[in-house]
Design a protein around this motif. Structure first.
Motif, short mmCIF file in Angstrom:
data_model
loop_
_atom_site.label_atom_id
_atom_site.label_comp_id
_atom_site.label_asym_id
_atom_site.label_seq_id
_atom_site.Cartn_x
_atom_site.Cartn_y
_atom_site.Cartn_z
N GLY A 349 -13.36 -42.55 -36.00
CA GLY A 349 -14.09 -42.41 -37.26
C GLY A 349 -15.59 -42.33 -37.06
N LYS A 350 -16.34 -42.53 -38.14
CA LYS A 350 -17.77 -42.25 -38.10
C LYS A 350 -18.58 -43.28 -37.31
CE LYS A 350 -18.69 -43.90 -42.87
NZ LYS A 350 -18.40 -45.29 -42.62
N ASN A 351 -17.98 -44.43 -37.01
CA ASN A 351 -18.71 -45.42 -36.22
C ASN A 351 -18.48 -45.29 -34.72
OD1 ASN A 351 -19.84 -46.65 -38.48
ND2 ASN A 351 -17.99 -47.89 -38.79
N TYR A 352 -17.66 -44.33 -34.34
CA TYR A 352 -17.35 -44.18 -32.92
C TYR A 352 -18.59 -43.79 -32.12
CZ TYR A 352 -15.43 -42.39 -28.58
OH TYR A 352 -15.18 -42.17 -27.26
N VAL A 353 -18.80 -44.51 -31.02
CA VAL A 353 -19.92 -44.18 -30.14
C VAL A 353 -19.42 -43.23 -29.04
CG1 VAL A 353 -21.54 -45.10 -28.43
CG2 VAL A 353 -21.18 -46.31 -30.58
N VAL A 354 -20.02 -42.07 -28.97
CA VAL A 354 -19.57 -41.04 -28.04
C VAL A 354 -19.89 -41.44 -26.59
CG1 VAL A 354 -19.96 -38.63 -27.33
CG2 VAL A 354 -19.81 -39.22 -29.75
N HIS A 355 -18.94 -41.20 -25.70
CA HIS A 355 -19.12 -41.52 -24.28
C HIS A 355 -19.36 -40.27 -23.45
CE1 HIS A 355 -17.16 -45.19 -25.65
NE2 HIS A 355 -17.73 -45.78 -24.61
N ASP A 356 -19.98 -40.49 -22.29
CA ASP A 356 -20.18 -39.38 -21.36
C ASP A 356 -18.81 -38.82 -20.95
OD1 ASP A 356 -21.82 -37.71 -19.70
OD2 ASP A 356 -21.01 -38.82 -17.99
N GLY A 357 -18.68 -37.53 -21.02
CA GLY A 357 -17.43 -36.90 -20.59
C GLY A 357 -16.34 -36.86 -21.65
N ASP A 358 -16.66 -37.29 -22.88
CA ASP A 358 -15.67 -37.16 -23.95
C ASP A 358 -15.44 -35.68 -24.25
OD1 ASP A 358 -15.23 -39.82 -24.34
OD2 ASP A 358 -16.36 -39.99 -26.23
N VAL A 359 -14.17 -35.28 -24.21
CA VAL A 359 -13.83 -33.94 -24.70
C VAL A 359 -13.48 -34.14 -26.17
CG1 VAL A 359 -12.30 -31.96 -24.45
CG2 VAL A 359 -13.03 -33.24 -22.43
N ILE A 360 -14.24 -33.51 -27.04
CA ILE A 360 -14.16 -33.83 -28.47
C ILE A 360 -13.85 -32.61 -29.32
CG2 ILE A 360 -15.44 -34.69 -30.47
CD1 ILE A 360 -16.96 -36.50 -28.86
N ASN A 361 -12.98 -32.84 -30.28
CA ASN A 361 -12.79 -31.85 -31.33
C ASN A 361 -13.19 -32.51 -32.65
OD1 ASN A 361 -11.99 -29.55 -32.70
ND2 ASN A 361 -9.90 -30.34 -32.97
N PHE A 362 -14.19 -31.98 -33.33
CA PHE A 362 -14.63 -32.59 -34.60
C PHE A 362 -13.86 -31.98 -35.76
CE2 PHE A 362 -18.46 -33.12 -31.92
CZ PHE A 362 -18.56 -34.51 -31.98
N LEU A 363 -13.34 -32.85 -36.64
CA LEU A 363 -12.70 -32.37 -37.86
C LEU A 363 -13.69 -32.61 -39.00
CD1 LEU A 363 -9.22 -34.04 -37.20
CD2 LEU A 363 -9.95 -31.70 -36.67
N PHE A 364 -13.91 -31.59 -39.77
CA PHE A 364 -14.89 -31.72 -40.85
C PHE A 364 -14.51 -30.82 -42.01
CE2 PHE A 364 -17.20 -27.69 -40.52
CZ PHE A 364 -16.67 -27.20 -39.34
N SER A 365 -15.07 -31.12 -43.17
CA SER A 365 -14.88 -30.22 -44.31
C SER A 365 -16.21 -30.09 -45.06
CB SER A 365 -13.81 -30.77 -45.25
OG SER A 365 -14.36 -31.76 -46.09
N VAL A 366 -16.54 -28.88 -45.46
CA VAL A 366 -17.80 -28.71 -46.19
C VAL A 366 -17.54 -27.93 -47.49
CG1 VAL A 366 -19.49 -28.88 -44.35
CG2 VAL A 366 -18.28 -26.74 -44.70
#
Ligand SMILES: Nc1nc2c(ncn2[C@@H]2O[C@H](COP(=O)(O)OP(=O)(O)O)[C@@H](O)[C@H]2O)c(=O)[nH]1
Ligand SMILES: [Mg+2]
Length: 366
Positions: A349-366
């Motif tokens: 969720g929004k409080n997650y602190v990103v780490h070095d080497g995280d492979v990330i897919n962001f889910l968003f809606s606008v």
């Protein structure tokens, strides 16, 4: 990430610039450097990006980049009444995220033997004087204008005044602003000044080829009067001229050269890695069929803000992040779907602190 090479004239800044960028900027054995800086942008080597690109075969592969700026010698003549970094250079140095102070560690026909600790002190003092002049100017102005202000504006400028008053005595004792232990709020109040001693700094000793075996020993001489013990300060060394040659080579020639001189890792790679550490930066790695890319962000960045470095819509409309650490993903053959199937993909969720080497897919809606 932008790094400015600073230092006394003829310390080898331009040589180091060439070593770090593979550039061919003109170096000079004679006094009087030009004022326009050398600027180059280089890819941050990251084997993780290469590996992910191999797996995903995306249309586009984008490494993080570092911009190096090499400005002419910063110190005034030793007997000059003026102190601090010359105005003409300040604009280039002020913008940088961190400074690399090149210190001469080779014998020079004009200046003689290296004066390592003396040069570190000179560079440090120039930075301090430069900041102190700005602080005192601003304090004088505020003293006149503050009584005439009111309301919110007064509050804001009064806070700025307080912070400047806090760092002034520190600078007067020749300590960097980094040592002030400012709160986030206080830092923000003076960010606009782009103070030089507020920036992380690397003292980089440039030794001659003959000193290759003694680098680790010589680098200790950088530490005088505690200057390199200050917060967000680091030290390193390189053989500038030799590394400049290495930077011009490719493939097997380069590998052979490195073997001959028993250099494990070229300075160009080493210094970038150290700069990331110094700045507390990490990389996260979004993947997909369109693009594999490394993004740089300060450690401690939360998921929505990390998403925002890619696109402001991602931050505004942030819902969740799907995260698989790089090593985990590789163990799953690089497949995000596989990682999901085995429950290795975390939903954050929004409080997650990103780490070095995280492979990330962001889910968003606008
Ligand atoms: N022996 C030796 N000479 C160097 C080294 N680095 C720079 N120099 C020489 O020092 C002089 C000044 O170098 P330059 O890079 O132009 O210094 P800058 O004024 O700080 O940009 C040049 O003649 C260089 O060839 C080094 O690692 N070893
Ligand atoms: Mg130069």
């Amino acid at each position: 990430m932008e790094l400015a090479l600073i230092g006394l004239a003829k310390s080898g800044k331009t040589t180091v610039f060439n070593a770090l960028t593979g550039g061919k900027a003109q170096t000079s054995a004679f006094a009087g450097g030009k004022l326009e800086p050398n600027i180059a942008v280089v890819k941050v080597p990251d084997p993780r990006v290469d590996k992910l690109a191999e797996i995903y075969q995306p249309k586009k592969v984008t490494h993080a980049t570092v911009k190096y700026v090499d400005v002419a010698g910063m110190a005034r003549e030793e007997d000059s009444p003026e102190k601090g970094v010359p105005e003409a250079l300040l604009q280039y140095v002020s913008r940088a995220d961190a400074l690399i102070a090149v210190i001469r560690g080779f014998e020079d026909a004009i200046h003689g033997l290296p004066k390592i600790s003396h040069d570190v002190e000179t560079v440090h003092l120039e930075l301090v004087f430069s900041d102190l002049a700005k602080v005192e100017n601003r304090l004088n102005k505020l003293e006149k204008t503050l009584p005439k202000l009111s309301g919110r504006e007064k509050e804001v400028q009064h806070f700025e005044f307080e912070v400047l008053r806090k760092i002034q005595p520190l600078l007067q004792e020749n300590k960097p602003i980094r040592a002030a232990g400012l709160s986030h709020e206080e830092e923000k109040a003076i960010r606009g000044f782009q103070f030089l001693t507020a920036k992380p700094i690397m003292y980089l000793l440039n030794v001659g080829e003959s000193e290759l075996a003694r680098g680790d020993e010589l680098v200790r001489q950088l530490n005088v009067t505690g200057i390199t013990d200050q917060p967000r300060t680091t030290t390193a060394w390189l053989a500038g001229e030799l590394e400049m040659e290495i930077a011009q080579l490719e493939g097997e020639d380069r590998a052979a050269f490195l073997r001959d001189y028993k250099i494990e890792r070229p300075a160009a790679e080493r210094i970038i890695a150290l700069s990331y550490e110094l700045l507390g930066y990490i990389s996260f790695l979004p993947v997909g069929p369109v693009e594999v890319r490394a993004w740089t962000t300060p450690a401690g960045t939360q998921a929505p803000q990390a998403a925002g470095t890619i696109h402001s819509d991602f931050e505004r409309g942030f819902i969740r992040a799907e995260v698989v650490p790089y090593d985990e993903l590789i163990r799953q053959g690089g497949s995000f779907a596989n990682a999901k199937k085995h429950g290795l993909c975390r939903l954050e969720g929004k409080n997650y602190v990103v780490h070095d080497g995280d492979v990330i897919n962001f889910l968003f809606s606008v």
